[in-house]
Write a protein that holds these residues in place. Structure first.
Motif, PDB file in Angstrom:
ATOM      1  N   MET A   1       0.814  -1.195   0.000  1.00  0.00           N
ATOM      2  CA  MET A   1       0.000   0.000   0.000  1.00  0.00           C
ATOM      3  C   MET A   1       0.859   1.261   0.000  1.00  0.00           C
ATOM      4  N   ASP A   2       2.023   1.181   0.656  1.00  0.00           N
ATOM      5  CA  ASP A   2       2.915   2.342   0.690  1.00  0.00           C
ATOM      6  C   ASP A   2       3.444   2.669  -0.703  1.00  0.00           C
ATOM      7  N   LYS A   3       3.708   1.635  -1.495  1.00  0.00           N
ATOM      8  CA  LYS A   3       4.185   1.854  -2.864  1.00  0.00           C
ATOM      9  C   LYS A   3       3.125   2.575  -3.693  1.00  0.00           C
ATOM     10  N   MET A   4       1.874   2.199  -3.505  1.00  0.00           N
ATOM     11  CA  MET A   4       0.786   2.836  -4.230  1.00  0.00           C
ATOM     12  C   MET A   4       0.653   4.305  -3.821  1.00  0.00           C
ATOM     13  N   LYS A   5       0.729   4.566  -2.523  1.00  0.00           N
ATOM     14  CA  LYS A   5       0.620   5.949  -2.048  1.00  0.00           C
ATOM     15  C   LYS A   5       1.785   6.794  -2.538  1.00  0.00           C
ATOM     16  N   GLN A   6       2.981   6.211  -2.578  1.00  0.00           N
ATOM     17  CA  GLN A   6       4.150   6.952  -3.035  1.00  0.00           C
ATOM     18  C   GLN A   6       4.014   7.332  -4.509  1.00  0.00           C
ATOM     19  N   GLU A   7       3.433   6.445  -5.304  1.00  0.00           N
ATOM     20  CA  GLU A   7       3.223   6.756  -6.715  1.00  0.00           C
ATOM     21  C   GLU A   7       2.247   7.914  -6.884  1.00  0.00           C
ATOM     22  N   VAL A   8       1.197   7.928  -6.091  1.00  0.00           N
ATOM     23  CA  VAL A   8       0.230   9.035  -6.145  1.00  0.00           C
ATOM     24  C   VAL A   8       0.901  10.325  -5.681  1.00  0.00           C
ATOM     25  N   LYS A   9       1.725  10.257  -4.646  1.00  0.00           N
ATOM     26  CA  LYS A   9       2.434  11.442  -4.163  1.00  0.00           C
ATOM     27  C   LYS A   9       3.400  11.969  -5.212  1.00  0.00           C
ATOM     28  N   ASP A  10       4.068  11.086  -5.943  1.00  0.00           N
ATOM     29  CA  ASP A  10       4.985  11.514  -6.996  1.00  0.00           C
ATOM     30  C   ASP A  10       4.242  12.247  -8.109  1.00  0.00           C
ATOM     31  N   LYS A  11       3.102  11.725  -8.488  1.00  0.00           N
ATOM     32  CA  LYS A  11       2.308  12.404  -9.519  1.00  0.00           C
ATOM     33  C   LYS A  11       1.808  13.756  -9.017  1.00  0.00           C
ATOM     34  N   MET A  12       1.450  13.812  -7.742  1.00  0.00           N
ATOM     35  CA  MET A  12       0.994  15.070  -7.163  1.00  0.00           C
ATOM     36  C   MET A  12       2.136  16.089  -7.145  1.00  0.00           C
ATOM     37  N   LYS A  13       3.364  15.656  -6.829  1.00  0.00           N
ATOM     38  CA  LYS A  13       4.520  16.563  -6.849  1.00  0.00           C
ATOM     39  C   LYS A  13       4.778  17.095  -8.250  1.00  0.00           C
ATOM     40  N   TYR A  14       4.622  16.232  -9.267  1.00  0.00           N
ATOM     41  CA  TYR A  14       4.801  16.661 -10.652  1.00  0.00           C
ATOM     42  C   TYR A  14       3.848  17.805 -10.973  1.00  0.00           C
ATOM     43  N   TRP A  15       2.582  17.644 -10.626  1.00  0.00           N
ATOM     44  CA  TRP A  15       1.605  18.686 -10.922  1.00  0.00           C
ATOM     45  C   TRP A  15       1.815  19.929 -10.070  1.00  0.00           C
ATOM     46  N   GLU A  16       2.283  19.764  -8.840  1.00  0.00           N
ATOM     47  CA  GLU A  16       2.580  20.937  -8.015  1.00  0.00           C
ATOM     48  C   GLU A  16       3.725  21.738  -8.625  1.00  0.00           C
ATOM     49  N   ARG A  17       4.738  21.057  -9.118  1.00  0.00           N
ATOM     50  CA  ARG A  17       5.866  21.755  -9.765  1.00  0.00           C
ATOM     51  C   ARG A  17       5.411  22.461 -11.027  1.00  0.00           C
ATOM     52  N   LEU A  18       4.534  21.823 -11.791  1.00  0.00           N
ATOM     53  CA  LEU A  18       4.018  22.450 -13.000  1.00  0.00           C
ATOM     54  C   LEU A  18       3.221  23.705 -12.652  1.00  0.00           C
ATOM     55  N   CYS A  19       2.411  23.641 -11.593  1.00  0.00           N
ATOM     56  CA  CYS A  19       1.660  24.824 -11.138  1.00  0.00           C
ATOM     57  C   CYS A  19       2.612  25.937 -10.717  1.00  0.00           C
ATOM     58  N   ALA A  20       3.667  25.581  -9.996  1.00  0.00           N
ATOM     59  CA  ALA A  20       4.632  26.582  -9.549  1.00  0.00           C
ATOM     60  C   ALA A  20       5.325  27.231 -10.740  1.00  0.00           C
ATOM     61  N   LEU A  21       5.687  26.426 -11.739  1.00  0.00           N
ATOM     62  CA  LEU A  21       6.342  26.970 -12.933  1.00  0.00           C
ATOM     63  C   LEU A  21       5.446  27.993 -13.629  1.00  0.00           C
ATOM     64  N   PHE A  22       4.191  27.640 -13.828  1.00  0.00           N
ATOM     65  CA  PHE A  22       3.309  28.564 -14.525  1.00  0.00           C
ATOM     66  C   PHE A  22       2.882  29.736 -13.646  1.00  0.00           C
ATOM     67  N   ALA A  23       2.897  29.585 -12.336  1.00  0.00           N
ATOM     68  CA  ALA A  23       2.645  30.727 -11.451  1.00  0.00           C
ATOM     69  C   ALA A  23       3.789  31.731 -11.565  1.00  0.00           C
ATOM     70  N   ILE A  24       5.015  31.224 -11.652  1.00  0.00           N
ATOM     71  CA  ILE A  24       6.166  32.112 -11.856  1.00  0.00           C
ATOM     72  C   ILE A  24       6.067  32.794 -13.205  1.00  0.00           C
ATOM     73  N   LEU A  25       5.702  32.039 -14.244  1.00  0.00           N
ATOM     74  CA  LEU A  25       5.564  32.643 -15.568  1.00  0.00           C
ATOM     75  C   LEU A  25       4.448  33.681 -15.594  1.00  0.00           C
ATOM     76  N   MET A  26       3.379  33.417 -14.872  1.00  0.00           N
ATOM     77  CA  MET A  26       2.287  34.379 -14.819  1.00  0.00           C
ATOM     78  C   MET A  26       2.713  35.640 -14.076  1.00  0.00           C
ATOM     79  N   SER A  27       3.526  35.468 -13.032  1.00  0.00           N
ATOM     80  CA  SER A  27       3.963  36.640 -12.277  1.00  0.00           C
ATOM     81  C   SER A  27       4.940  37.489 -13.078  1.00  0.00           C
ATOM     82  N   THR A  28       5.628  36.892 -14.043  1.00  0.00           N
ATOM     83  CA  THR A  28       6.521  37.686 -14.888  1.00  0.00           C
ATOM     84  C   THR A  28       5.741  38.581 -15.843  1.00  0.00           C
TER      85      THR A  28
END
Length: 150
Positions: A1-28
């Protein structure tokens, strides 16, 4: 079960980084308001709005994905269903044949680079945006094609 949760967390981190990237681009986009405007620059407002719109669209999509993954993490059964769906052999084959994560990420990053390039040259902005959208459409078209043929 921990492996499954870690995979979901990794995907969530990917999308969080993408949001941060575009938030920075929007602020520029604030930089557009600080620089001087040319008298013959008729489409300056169009490009400002379009750049802001692209950044906002990616932020909204990213936030939706982050909320979706957080909701999945709260329920053990949802984690299990997500894991089964993601590791289905047919879905994995379709994803790999259609370019995997690389084609998708390249398309999104090219659009992000287009937002930055739009501050310097509108033609480069249009070209890179078209290339990024083309990659995303090809990825989606290949997914649909392989879903029907496999």
């Amino acid at each position: 079960m921990d492996k499954m949760k870690q995979e979901v967390k990794d995907k969530m981190k990917y999308w969080e980084r993408l949001c941060a990237l575009f938030a920075i681009l929007m602020s520029t986009n604030i930089w557009n308001y600080a620089r001087t405007m040319n008298g013959g620059d008729a489409f300056a407002d169009f490009f400002k709005g379009f750049q802001l719109g692209i950044a906002m669209a990616f932020i909204v999509c990213g936030l939706y994905q982050v909320m979706r993954f957080r909701k999945i993490l709260q329920d053990e059964e949802a984690v299990r269903r997500f894991y089964i769906k993601e590791h289905d052999e047919r879905n994995m084959a379709i994803w790999i044949k259609s370019g995997g994560t690389v084609l998708y990420t390249c398309g999104v990053l090219i659009i992000g680079a287009a937002v930055v390039a739009g501050y310097f040259n509108p033609i480069v902005f249009i070209t890179m945006t078209a290339c990024g959208l083309f990659l995303l459409l090809v990825k989606q078209g290949l997914c649909v094609y392989y879903c029907k043929t496999m």
